[in-house]
Design a protein around this motif. Structure first.
Motif, PDB file in Angstrom:
ATOM      1  N   TYR B 243     -66.242  -5.407  10.741  1.00 48.89           N
ATOM      2  CA  TYR B 243     -64.881  -6.084  10.551  1.00 48.89           C
ATOM      3  C   TYR B 243     -64.748  -6.076   8.822  1.00 48.89           C
ATOM      4  N   PRO B 244     -63.512  -5.954   8.546  1.00 47.71           N
ATOM      5  CA  PRO B 244     -63.038  -6.108   6.970  1.00 47.71           C
ATOM      6  C   PRO B 244     -64.121  -7.097   6.327  1.00 47.71           C
ATOM      7  N   ASP B 245     -64.307  -6.808   5.161  1.00 45.39           N
ATOM      8  CA  ASP B 245     -65.208  -7.886   4.614  1.00 45.39           C
ATOM      9  C   ASP B 245     -63.921  -8.920   3.671  1.00 45.39           C
ATOM     10  N   THR B 246     -63.521  -9.593   4.551  1.00 45.94           N
ATOM     11  CA  THR B 246     -62.328 -10.656   4.271  1.00 45.94           C
ATOM     12  C   THR B 246     -62.757 -11.888   4.998  1.00 45.94           C
ATOM     13  N   ASP B 247     -61.868 -12.764   4.454  1.00 43.39           N
ATOM     14  CA  ASP B 247     -62.162 -14.323   5.170  1.00 43.39           C
ATOM     15  C   ASP B 247     -61.683 -14.100   6.694  1.00 43.39           C
ATOM     16  N   LEU B 248     -60.556 -13.395   6.847  1.00 47.75           N
ATOM     17  CA  LEU B 248     -60.274 -13.290   8.419  1.00 47.75           C
ATOM     18  C   LEU B 248     -61.416 -12.413   9.102  1.00 47.75           C
ATOM     19  N   GLY B 249     -61.830 -11.312   8.482  1.00 47.80           N
ATOM     20  CA  GLY B 249     -62.709 -10.605   9.141  1.00 47.80           C
ATOM     21  C   GLY B 249     -64.005 -11.491   9.530  1.00 47.80           C
ATOM     22  N   ARG B 250     -64.472 -12.218   8.361  1.00 47.24           N
ATOM     23  CA  ARG B 250     -65.483 -13.039   8.585  1.00 47.24           C
ATOM     24  C   ARG B 250     -65.504 -14.092   9.869  1.00 47.24           C
ATOM     25  N   THR B 251     -64.207 -14.629   9.670  1.00 46.55           N
ATOM     26  CA  THR B 251     -63.702 -15.584  10.744  1.00 46.55           C
ATOM     27  C   THR B 251     -63.666 -15.170  12.203  1.00 46.55           C
ATOM     28  N   LEU B 252     -63.123 -13.976  12.148  1.00 48.35           N
ATOM     29  CA  LEU B 252     -63.000 -13.420  13.788  1.00 48.35           C
ATOM     30  C   LEU B 252     -64.586 -12.995  14.059  1.00 48.35           C
ATOM     31  N   GLN B 253     -65.252 -12.574  13.132  1.00 46.40           N
ATOM     32  CA  GLN B 253     -66.671 -12.345  13.594  1.00 46.40           C
ATOM     33  C   GLN B 253     -67.306 -13.297  14.137  1.00 46.40           C
ATOM     34  N   ASP B 254     -67.333 -14.534  13.293  1.00 45.66           N
ATOM     35  CA  ASP B 254     -67.697 -15.717  14.065  1.00 45.66           C
ATOM     36  C   ASP B 254     -67.203 -16.214  15.167  1.00 45.66           C
ATOM     37  N   VAL B 255     -65.874 -15.579  15.574  1.00 50.61           N
ATOM     38  CA  VAL B 255     -65.241 -16.258  16.884  1.00 50.61           C
ATOM     39  C   VAL B 255     -65.882 -15.327  17.605  1.00 50.61           C
ATOM     40  N   ALA B 256     -65.871 -14.113  17.740  1.00 52.27           N
ATOM     41  CA  ALA B 256     -66.748 -13.289  18.728  1.00 52.27           C
ATOM     42  C   ALA B 256     -68.204 -13.605  18.844  1.00 52.27           C
ATOM     43  N   GLN B 257     -68.786 -14.229  17.818  1.00 52.22           N
ATOM     44  CA  GLN B 257     -70.258 -14.438  18.080  1.00 52.22           C
ATOM     45  C   GLN B 257     -70.278 -15.643  18.956  1.00 52.22           C
ATOM     46  N   LEU B 258     -69.315 -16.726  18.648  1.00 50.78           N
ATOM     47  CA  LEU B 258     -69.298 -17.814  19.216  1.00 50.78           C
ATOM     48  C   LEU B 258     -69.025 -17.416  20.942  1.00 50.78           C
ATOM     49  N   ILE B 259     -68.103 -16.576  21.169  1.00 53.04           N
ATOM     50  CA  ILE B 259     -67.720 -16.324  22.528  1.00 53.04           C
ATOM     51  C   ILE B 259     -69.098 -15.716  23.254  1.00 53.04           C
ATOM     52  N   LYS B 260     -69.534 -14.511  22.566  1.00 50.30           N
ATOM     53  CA  LYS B 260     -70.582 -13.930  22.991  1.00 50.30           C
ATOM     54  C   LYS B 260     -71.992 -14.758  23.462  1.00 50.30           C
ATOM     55  N   SER B 261     -71.980 -15.732  22.485  1.00 46.47           N
ATOM     56  CA  SER B 261     -73.325 -16.596  22.769  1.00 46.47           C
ATOM     57  C   SER B 261     -73.112 -17.531  24.089  1.00 46.47           C
ATOM     58  N   GLU B 262     -71.978 -17.532  24.388  1.00 48.91           N
ATOM     59  CA  GLU B 262     -71.760 -18.566  25.736  1.00 48.91           C
ATOM     60  C   GLU B 262     -72.169 -19.922  25.645  1.00 48.91           C
ATOM     61  N   VAL B 263     -71.643 -20.515  24.574  1.00 51.35           N
ATOM     62  CA  VAL B 263     -71.879 -21.959  24.267  1.00 51.35           C
ATOM     63  C   VAL B 263     -70.798 -22.773  24.944  1.00 51.35           C
ATOM     64  N   GLY B 264     -69.942 -22.354  25.679  1.00 55.10           N
ATOM     65  CA  GLY B 264     -68.681 -23.222  26.377  1.00 55.10           C
ATOM     66  C   GLY B 264     -67.730 -23.064  25.542  1.00 55.10           C
ATOM     67  N   ALA B 265     -67.182 -22.058  24.737  1.00 59.07           N
ATOM     68  CA  ALA B 265     -66.048 -22.348  24.013  1.00 59.07           C
ATOM     69  C   ALA B 265     -64.910 -21.837  24.825  1.00 59.07           C
ATOM     70  N   ARG B 266     -63.941 -22.790  24.978  1.00 55.88           N
ATOM     71  CA  ARG B 266     -62.892 -22.635  25.637  1.00 55.88           C
ATOM     72  C   ARG B 266     -61.559 -22.239  24.646  1.00 55.88           C
ATOM     73  N   VAL B 267     -61.626 -22.852  23.863  1.00 58.39           N
ATOM     74  CA  VAL B 267     -60.374 -22.645  22.651  1.00 58.39           C
ATOM     75  C   VAL B 267     -61.037 -22.399  21.275  1.00 58.39           C
ATOM     76  N   ILE B 268     -60.508 -21.443  20.821  1.00 63.41           N
ATOM     77  CA  ILE B 268     -61.073 -21.329  19.349  1.00 63.41           C
ATOM     78  C   ILE B 268     -59.555 -21.132  18.569  1.00 63.41           C
ATOM     79  N   THR B 269     -59.544 -21.764  17.499  1.00 60.63           N
ATOM     80  CA  THR B 269     -58.410 -21.472  16.451  1.00 60.63           C
ATOM     81  C   THR B 269     -58.825 -21.224  14.910  1.00 60.63           C
TER      82      THR B 269
END
Lengths: 618, 412
Positions: B243-269
């Protein structure tokens, strides 16, 4: 016209004279303080021969008085002054006694003549200055975490939380009742210290055109001007002695929400706040006119661009749905359209940013909204139609009921009793939409006194309550830390006036009990207790705030002392055990000056306690 | 915004909460009055990721209408010349800063919708954002479309709907559903409780202190404590893409982590701001727009790559409040406009450029702006219908008043 004929004054005068000669100037310790009606005579006769005062007309005023043994003392500013009035149980009010007045005037002078004592006349309305005016409803709490303590109740409910200074204020006023009465007359409260802090920000009363000019020339930044609305409010919530005024300012700004930030209100929003504050304890009809015709509102709800050909319905609709009668009042879409048509012409001068009525934009022709009908025949007469329409809406029973419900929800409970709402609505209409009398009735109600611990602090209130209980003060100079508090409130999910929709923030617990709110609240508490950020705020050392100079002997006693400093009482037994478990100590364990509980773990423990339900309620 | 699931059963009913939010009589008609079949049973759909490009994204710079005869003339200093662009089809090309996203395009993971936006132009930032996120034009509805969508289903725990990158909730989340906001996933922690032993100490003490509280308060405390435990247990995350070392890069990395962790995320903004380029937008090979698009493209590409097999159950949409004026202004920037570009990405998009191109000829513009020939709600409806299993009633509940055509941006 009220008429009062009395023969009782001589007895009172006798008592008064006895008081004059026999009672120490300080009121007795057993004095009772009450807010009562004082009937101030307008037309009256006095017969010195009989000592009889005949009052033909009078006016009523609510006053805070102390019933001392012989005299009635009235609170005036910070002083207690003897007044020539006596309590009439029949009229349930203080009534004037000329004889007593003469006796009072005669203090230190020759005995007034004729001496009423030598000419006693019995009365049919025998008075005694000592009995209190009727029983007061009990102060009750259903909440095991919140004690039924009226002083703390009023500081939480009429203000932004209990603080050492707030408790001192209530005590100095003579108790909760006179403190409430002071709060209802904020101009008489000396608030110079807080105003000096607020003066670090742009003056909200500054004319809009001047602000606009300052922004246009680059002398001032638009976003800073806008943020100052937040910052000023946080300063007042935390540090103003005019707590109720600040609560009401927030209440009305929420009712007439113009979201901060939103488009094109940089130059007018602070002034809008000033206008709301001015009317917060005045009359609702004045407030409605002032907000509806203000550039901020006209911009936010698009009326500035509305015209006869294309009426923009936004403000016309919200005026009905949110600001006055409410969606259940029985209006339909044709009412909404006429509401919008009536408002056409209310606009903003594009050069100055000031309010401007633009007659050429006004829709002309008969209009009808609910029972309001007007021929609305001319363009130039449109503004007068608007005023009549707004006053009609302000005094509509549905508006009375909505305002009453909203106030009761703010000050009593999420689901306030119907009877209270009805009483408040009646008072609102009877007093021509005056706000203070409605609040007075509310604060005197049994429901208010029985609602201790029934309201949940919303995130912003919780943040300020934590600051107040910790006695956090402003930074030495400047506004950096105060501005940081704005970001703090924002990250808590409730920047004041920041609700991103015209409805404003909800005021029921269910809207604020989410995981995000809970965690942010806990972390904000920890931050404020530890003084991490913003670190420039001044504060007493935590240990000095929550513990006595001579430390208690045991850990259990220390937890009790901290709880008493924070909540006015020790924790329940099992809660004390939970806190002791948190520091791994037993209640009897000896406390030393270097024990973790009173040194490096103190901030943690205080945070934990403030995260508990003991600090959760308003 | 912020209403808890348990409050539905608590003293204050959902109805009174809605009343207090001022939404009674509006959402109830759609959310509660009509029985929606889709609402029954667990969530079957994709995790929907909504990336809001705040400030007014210049779609004409990102997906360039190279074949439009008026384009180059309208933008004398900021236009992307055809040879520099990354050709998508005969008409459009991506900005040359977007090579990473173009590679994802080539893999069939990206679709583009052009000339899309609100049904009517609204050139005010806040009010257009509100309109976009309420997605209920001409109605008194005060909730957001994502909240309405979430509220149709049983809640799925604290991570069911998450805003990442900011704790300030978007308007799309306004309403009774309990969404969670956080800056970073790692920030979702109790300050000062750094290890498991500390957390246990806090959990035990806070639980003990809440024992006499009413059910709603007690539940919100216990839900929060268990969510903290879940977050703490999320494994140390190693992304499979850079990921780029930017706010957006870090945020989308978190989004991916949340999805791949399968903790029930239906919507992420998530939000990415700073698109309000009234001046000095820059040139094709450098400057403000170039840097922003490099970041956007790189972050999106890394996200799509990092998702791996989870990509099959993810659909990402970008939304902005408005597009920008067709003609460049005196300051080398572009002012507020109307029609715009939306990206839709994930494992089940129909790759390609969608939408009807109205053209940039003077007569085709609306007050100088590219028209929005595709109501942006058609894109949302497409995702709801094809990727979230929503039927007509559900779509009507989420997007009241919309009855347009599906675009086929995603495949069922």
């Amino acid at each position: 016209m009220d008429t009062l004929v009395r023969r009782d004054v001589l007895a009172a005068a006798v008592a008064g004279l006895a008081g004059l000669f026999g009672v120490p100037s300080e009121p007795a310790a057993a004095a009772r303080i009450r807010t009562v009606e004082k009937q101030i005579p307008l037309k009256y006769t006095y017969n010195p021969a009989t000592g009889v005062t005949k009052v033909r007309t009078f006016r009523r005023k609510k006053v805070v008085v102390k019933f001392a043994k012989k005299w009635v003392l009235e609170k005036r500013g910070r002083k207690w002054v003897r007044i020539p009035y006596v309590w009439s149980p029949k009229r349930k009010a203080l009534i004037y006694s000329r004889a007593l007045h003469l006796a009072l005037l005669g203090k230190g002078r020759p005995t007034p003549s004729p001496d009423p004592v030598t000419d006693p006349v019995g009365g049919d309305d025998a008075t005694d200055p000592t009995p209190p005016p009727g029983p007061e409803p009990p102060v009750l709490s259903d909440n095991p975490y919140i004690p039924a303590d009226l002083s703390r109740h009023v500081l939480r409910r009429l203000g932004y939380g209990v603080s050492p200074a707030g408790l001192a204020d209530v005590a100095r006023a003579g108790g909760p009742a006179p403190w409430i009465e002071q709060q209802l007359d904020p101009a008489a409260i000396d608030d110079g210290a807080c105003e000096a802090i607020v003066a670090r920000l742009p003056d909200q009363a500054e004319p809009i055109w001047e602000v606009r000019e300052a922004i246009r020339t680059g002398e001032r930044e638009g976003w800073r001007q806008l943020t100052s609305v937040h910052t000023g409010h946080i300063m007042r919530a935390a540090w103003s002695r005019r707590q109720l005024l600040t609560v009401m300012e927030e209440f009305w700004a929420n009712h007439f929400n113009v979201t901060v930030p939103s488009d094109n209100i940089d130059e007018s929003r602070a002034h809008y706040q000033h206008v709301i504050r001015t009317h917060s304890l005045g009359r609702f009809d004045d407030l409605l006119l002032a907000t509806s015709m203000h550039p901020s509102m006209l911009t936010y709800l698009n009326n500035r661009d509305s015209d006869a050909e294309h009426p923009n319905e936004n403000q016309g609709r919200e005026l009905l749905e949110l600001h006055t009668v409410g969606i259940d009042a029985g209006y339909d879409e044709t009412d909404v359209l006429d509401s919008a048509r009536i408002l056409t012409g209310l606009s903003v001068d594009n050069e100055s940013g000031e309010y401007e009525y633009k007659p050429w934009r006004h829709w002309v022709g008969p209009v009808r909204v609910l029972d309001f009908a007007h021929l609305n025949p001319t363009r130039t007469g449109g503004e007068a139609v608007v005023r009549a329409y707004l006053r009609y809406l302000a005094t509509h029973p549905a508006t009375a009921r909505r305002i009453a419900l909203k106030l009761a929800r703010r000050f009593v409970s999420d689901n306030p009793p119907d009877a209270l709402v009805n009483d408040l609505a009646s008072e609102y209409l009877a007093r021509d939409t005056a706000i203070a009398p409605v609040l007075r009735l509310l604060f005197e109600s049994a429901a208010f006194r029985a609602s201790v611990g029934a309201k949940t602090s919303r995130p912003f209130e919780s943040m300020v309550a934590t600051m107040r209980t910790l006695d956090v003060g402003p930074e030495e100079s400047g506004i950096d830390a105060a501005t940081s508090l704005v970001w703090m409130a924002e990250s808590l999910g409730q920047a004041p006036f920041g609700a991103p929709y015209p409805t404003g923030w909800p005021d029921v617990a269910a809207a604020w009990s989410s995981t995000a709110v809970t965690l942010n609240r806990w972390n904000t508490t920890r931050n404020l207790v530890s003084g991490w950020w913003p670190s420039e705020l001044t504060r007493p050392a935590l240990r000095d705030r929550v513990l006595p100079a001579n430390l208690p002997g045991t850990h259990g006693e220390a937890v009790d002392a901290i709880a008493t400093a924070l909540f006015g009482m020790p924790l329940a037994e099992e809660h004390r055990a939970a806190v002791l478990g948190f520091v791994g100590k037993t209640a009897g364990a000896t406390l030393r000056s270097n024990s973790a509980l009173v040194t490096w773990r103190l901030a943690e423990v205080v945070s934990l306690m403030l995260d508990s339900p003991y600090h959760h309620y308003r | 915004m912020n209403a808890c699931p348990e409050c539905l059963a608590a003293d204050v009913s959902r109805r009174s909460l809605l009343a207090s939010l001022g939404v009674l009589g509006s959402t109830l008609l759609v959310g509660g009055g009509v029985r929606v079949a889709w609402a029954d049973g667990p969530w079957q759909g994709d995790t929907v990721v909504v990336l809001s490009l705040r400030g007014g994204f210049d779609g004409l710079s990102a997906v360039v209408p190279l074949g439009d005869p008026d384009y180059a003339d309208l933008r004398p200093t900021i236009a992307v010349p055809a040879p520099a662009a990354l050709q998508l089809d005969s008409m459009f090309g991506m900005h040359p800063a977007m090579t990473a996203l173009k590679a994802q395009w080539d893999l069939g993971r990206v679709a583009v919708v052009t000339a899309t936006g609100l049904p009517d132009p609204n050139r005010s930032h806040f009010s257009a954002m509100d309109e976009v996120e309420r997605a209920a034009p001409g109605s008194g509805i005060r909730t957001g479309w994502l909240d309405r969508m979430l509220s149709l289903h049983d809640p799925s725990g604290p991570f069911g709907a998450v805003q990442l990158g900011s704790t300030t909730m978007p308007m799309a989340f306004a309403g009774p559903y309990d969404e969670l906001g956080m800056n970073r996933l790692a920030d979702f922690a109790l300050d000062g409780a750094s290890d498991a032993a500390d957390r246990a100490r806090w959990t035990s003490a806070l639980t003990g202190l809440h024992d006499r509280a009413g059910s709603a308060l007690k539940t919100s405390a216990s839900t929060t404590l268990s969510a903290l435990e879940t977050a703490a247990e999320l494994a140390e995350y190693t992304p499979t893409a850079a990921y780029p070392d930017t706010d957006l890069g870090r945020t989308l990395q978190d989004v991916a982590q949340l999805i791949k962790s399968e903790v029930g995320a239906r919507v992420i903004t998530a939000d990415e701001g700073d698109w309000d380029m009234h001046a000095d937008l820059g040139r094709v090979d450098g400057g403000w727009m170039f840097e922003k698009l490099t970041d956007l493209s790189g972050s999106l590409a890394a996200f799509l790559e990092d998702l791996g097999p989870a990509r099959e159950q993810v659909t990402l949409i970008t939304i902005s409040e408005f597009g920008r004026r067709a003609q460049e202004n005196e300051s080398g920037g572009v002012d507020h406009g109307w029609g715009n570009v939306m990206f839709v990405a994930g494992g089940n998009v129909n790759p390609g450029v969608h939408g009807d191109w109205p053209g940039l000829a003077a007569g085709a513009l609306e007050d100088g702006d590219l028209r929005a020939t595709t109501d942006y709600r058609a894109v949302l409806a497409d995702v709801l219908a094809h990727r979230c299993g929503a039927d007509a009633a559900a779509i009507n509940a989420v997007l009241p008043g919309w009855n347009g055509e599906f675009l086929g941006v995603t495949s069922p």
